[in-house]
Write an enzyme that holds these catalytic residues in place. Structure first.
Site, PDB file in Angstrom:
ATOM      1  CG  MET A   1      -1.817  -1.214   1.286  1.00  0.00           C
ATOM      2  SD  MET A   1      -2.914  -1.282  -0.128  1.00  0.00           S
ATOM      3  CE  MET A   1      -3.802  -2.791   0.206  1.00  0.00           C
ATOM      4  CB  CYS A   2       2.817   2.633  -2.326  1.00  0.00           C
ATOM      5  SG  CYS A   2       3.464   0.962  -2.055  1.00  0.00           S
ATOM      6  CB  THR A   3       1.515   7.765  -1.292  1.00  0.00           C
ATOM      7  OG1 THR A   3       0.644   7.305  -0.247  1.00  0.00           O
ATOM      8  CG2 THR A   3       0.985   9.072  -1.854  1.00  0.00           C
ATOM      9  CB  SER A  22       5.552   6.053   0.717  1.00  0.00           C
ATOM     10  OG  SER A  22       4.181   5.825   0.413  1.00  0.00           O
ATOM     11  CD  GLU A  96       0.277   4.155  -5.207  1.00  0.00           C
ATOM     12  OE1 GLU A  96      -0.608   4.313  -4.354  1.00  0.00           O
ATOM     13  OE2 GLU A  96       1.432   4.599  -5.097  1.00  0.00           O
TER      14      GLU A  96
END
Length: 476
Positions: A1-3, A22, A96
């Site tokens: 789970m990223c941004t 991230s 992502e």
């Protein structure tokens, strides 16, 4: 789970390309930095993710000549390289995690047996592709033929452009070249929308639109094709977990735009910032936790029940910013700034494309804390700070901020010398780069260790005050 956060070159203060992301999963997921040397493979050699305990049984032919590249992989598999550059100047960050519509996946599910996943992308693309467009086309072809083992978004950057690819269902995908004068933010959701198969700034699977029409996910009578609407999830799960991050990014750089956070998919896909953006802005995004607002889960005391999921979470195992400056020699023009662990409480350390080797402890680390690996030096400090974030975080954030500013000055000085030296003495220029880069890494590590001792001292003092149990004379 990223941004993910991307900025085109005409939207930055210095004309560089910026790609940040991230990587969020578990705080116990130690990360390494590995330099893979160029090599030759015999005819018929295969890359098999199962050989390294990867997520699926994906396999693909190895290139005859594999280019040199870097990666930041998972300690368990040495795969899932979160980010890297190769010797041709291609940079990739992935992935992502994004989610397709359930009804679309029922027709074309992910290939969880032999499909490609984030475990494999860096190690397939970087040894063989020279440009961002070439990387997009190869990954797209693999999705079409082998299938995707999960939903993902991947960014590709070179000296000329940035591309972003998103999966739809198991064999459908779309990619778009990022416009030069905008930024793009995504938080675990499909964000790409309009798609024109005849325009040069788009790429996609051959039957991307036809598939959607055949299965009732798109009606041409209702307007232009919308990739996100046709293929990706958009429900209550996105309202608090994903949308607030994109809303916050756009609020930072377009404060005059007023939009309800619940509008979600209606946020602009690309935004022209109200001012030119910098490397520091990209770091700022990676460190964001709705700072000092009512949704800040740290500054008012830890609140794990906060419904809005921030960019910077404790379980981020690394965050990075890729910067590409095409006007400089590639060895110093391409840089990855990596913050091990939680970016809000870490230091973005520079790794130049021309860096030839790193200390051995950058290649070690497990799910158990240790006293050697670079990952755990930062993670132990962050864990300690989170026991009293309001008290300890300002100390750490100021120290790392000062360190990054000092590093910038040293980098500028080294780069200026490098540009002059490379004209007459490549060996001396290379030596200068190695020396400076390794010194900067060592300084960041030393600061992390010093801060750990500072915070331990303060914590010891505070616990003693609260639990002194003094005698009547208040002396012992």
């Amino acid at each position: 789970m990223c941004t993910t956060f991307i900025v085109g070159d005409k939207a930055t203060v210095d004309g560089s390309f910026l790609v940040a992301r991230s990587a969020d999963s578990s705080a116990l997921k130690a990360q390494l930095f590995i330099i893979h040397p160029a090599c030759y493979y015999p005819e018929g050699a295969m890359y098999r993710t199962k050989d390294h305990n990867g997520a699926t049984d994906f396999s693909y032919p190895q290139p005859v000549h594999a280019m040199r590249y870097t990666s930041v992989p998972n300690w368990q598999t040495k795969l899932h390289g979160a980010v890297g550059f190769n010797e041709a100047g291609l940079g990739v960050t992935g992935t992502e995690s994004i989610f397709a519509r359930d009804d679309a996946l029922a027709i074309d599910p992910y290939n969880k047996e032999t499909g490609i996943t984030e475990d494999d992308i860096i190690d397939i693309i970087l040894p063989r592709c020279h440009t961002a467009a070439e990387g997009v086309e190869l990954l797209g072809k693999i999705i079409e033929t082998h299938g995707a083992g999960e939903g993902f978004g991947v960014a590709f950057v070179d000296d000329n452009e940035i591309w972003y690819l998103e999966t739809g269902t198991g064999h459908q995908w779309m990619a778009q070249r990022i416009p030069e004068d905008v930024y793009f933010g995504s938080g675990n959701q499909g964000r790409l929308r309009l798609y024109d198969p005849n325009a040069s700034e788009f790429k996609g699977s051959p039957d991307l639109i036809d598939f959607a029409i055949r299965h009732g996910f798109y009606d041409p009578q209702k307007g232009p094709f919308d990739f996100a609407a046709a293929y990706t999830r958009n429900d209550d799960r996105d309202r608090v977990y994903n949308d607030p991050r994109v809303w916050q990014i756009q609020k930072l750089f377009n404060p005059s735009v007023i939009q309800p956070v619940e509008d979600g998919r209606e946020f602009g896909v690309f935004m022209k910032p109200e001012r030119k953006l910098s490397l520091e802005d990209a770091k700022r995004v990676m460190r964001d936790h709705f700072d000092a607002s009512e949704h800040d889960p740290y500054s008012h005391g830890l609140n794990g029940n906060e419904p809005w999921r921030p960019v910077s979470v404790f379980r981020t195992y690394e965050a990075h910013v890729m910067q590409v400056r095409p006007w400089l020699p590639r060895a110093i023009g391409d840089v990855i700034y990596i913050a091990f662990g939680m970016a809000d409480l870490s230091c973005f350390m520079p790794f130049y494309q021309g860096l030839e080797q790193v200390p051995g402890h950058y290649g070690i680390g497990t799910c158990q804390a240790d006293s050697a690996s670079v990952y755990w030096k930062f993670r132990k400090l962050q864990t300690l700070v989170m026991t009293d974030y309001p008290t300890y975080a300002p100390i750490v954030k100021k120290a790392f901020g000062d360190q990054e500013r000092a590093m910038t000055a040293k980098q500028e000085q080294m780069e200026k010398q490098y540009v002059e030296l490379i004209k007459s003495d490549k060996k001396a220029a290379t030596a200068l780069l190695q020396k400076t880069n390794l010194e900067l890494l060592a300084e960041c590590e030393a600061l992390a260790e010093d801060l750990t001792n500072q915070i331990f001292t303060l914590a010891t003092e505070n616990i003693q005050k609260a639990n002194f149990f003094a005698n009547r004379s208040k002396k012992d």
